[in-house]
Design an enzyme around this catalytic site. Structure first.
Site, PDB file in Angstrom:
ATOM      1  N   SER A  77       0.850  -1.189   0.000  1.00  0.00           N
ATOM      2  CA  SER A  77       0.000   0.000   0.000  1.00  0.00           C
ATOM      3  C   SER A  77       0.885   1.239   0.000  1.00  0.00           C
ATOM      4  CB  SER A  77      -0.855  -0.004   1.273  1.00  0.00           C
ATOM      5  OG  SER A  77      -1.535   1.220   1.442  1.00  0.00           O
ATOM      6  N   TYR A 135      -1.871  -0.564  10.648  1.00  0.00           N
ATOM      7  CA  TYR A 135      -2.018  -0.925   9.223  1.00  0.00           C
ATOM      8  C   TYR A 135      -0.710  -0.589   8.491  1.00  0.00           C
ATOM      9  CZ  TYR A 135      -3.904  -1.055   4.437  1.00  0.00           C
ATOM     10  OH  TYR A 135      -4.125  -1.337   3.109  1.00  0.00           O
TER      11      TYR A 135
END
Ligand code: NDP
Length: 242
Positions: A139, A152
């Site tokens: 990501s 995350y």
């Protein structure tokens, strides 16, 4: 074992929705046999049925090593050795850092980071035997961090570091590619448990312009490069994302 002509066997985790589902469609269209792994078996069975020959649905939780071992045996027996593994399964349970979110932290680490590591470890003999590709879906959060996405981001930064090490260990026969998307329109933010964050992030995602199919196309392109060329890392955002 299938006799379908094939460019290889691609195993995709989290193939029941979003980027994983789109990647399964793209790789199947590109001539791969595809093993669709996820927990929502109804979704992967419907997708396998829709794709037809060369698509196999296997219920699998990436936090369950025994289940992954059974999945790997089925892939080998029913499709042949995996030549591509897309470590896509993931959770993005954002929210302010607090004890109230500690269960989210454990789940993200177990799925996003340990899940990818365990799936790779279980399929590694097939991937090295066949020669192939490991694609890790990281990501933008693996390259940057901001308030509210700490764990995350930690899982994606962890994925990035592990991928680079793996790349060096497995070259030249297995290529390792890191894909780092920005905002992509999927159901990913709907699972956020922190109410205020859920509302804010789902409003942001409501305007998402990049689709899962856009990311899948990049993955299909990346692994279709001639074997002497390895694309190590792709960072991609919606054109309007800061
Ligand atoms: P989705 O929520 O649509 O997909 C997530 C997938 O992960 C689902 O198929 C889900 O399947 C699977 N999954 C979750 N937990 C497990 C588990 N324990 N075992 C097996 N599979 C699991 O979201 P996306 O498609 O957006 O997410 C895919 C990846 O892309 C994630 O790693 C995410 O971090 C990454 N990403 C997404 C971005 C975005 O903006 N959408 C941006 C950057 C990266 P099931 O529940 O059926 O098991």
């Amino acid at each position: 074992m299938s006799t379908t002509p094939s460019r290889g066997v691609a195993v995709i985790t989290g193939a029941s929705s979003g980027i994983g589902e789109a990647t399964a469609r793209a790789l199947h269209a590109a001539g791969f046999q595809v093993a669709l792994l996820a927990r929502r078996v109804d979704r992967i069975e419907a997708l396998a049925e829709e794709l037809g020959a060369g698509a196999l649905a296997i219920e699998a939780d990436v936090t369950d090593r025994d289940g992954l071992t059974v999945a790997a045996a089925r892939v080998r027996a029913e499709l042949g050795d995996a030549s591509v593994l897309v470590n896509n399964a993931g959770l993005m349970l954002l929210g302010p850092f607090s004890s109230g979110q500690r269960e989210d932290y454990r789940r993200m680490i177990e799925v996003n980071l340990l899940g990818a590591i365990t799936t790779t470890e279980v399929f590694l003999d097939q991937l090295t035997a066949a020669g192939g590709d490991i694609v890790n879906i990281s990501s933008v959060a693996g390259r940057t961090a901001r308030a509210g996405n700490g764990v995350y981001a930690a899982t994606k930064w962890g994925l990035n570091g592990w991928s680079e090490s793996l790349r060096q260990e497995l070259l030249p026969d297995v290529r390792v590619t890191l894909i780092e998307p920005g905002v992509v329109a999927t159901e990913l933010p709907t699972h956020i448990t922190h109410d205020a964050t859920n509302t804010a992030i789902n409003e942001l995602y409501a305007d998402a312009t990049v689709t899962a199919a856009d990311i899948a196309e990049v993955i299909a392109f990346t692994i279709s490069r001639p074997r002497h060329l390895a694309i190590n890392e792709i960072l991609l955002r919606p054109a309007g994302q800061a």
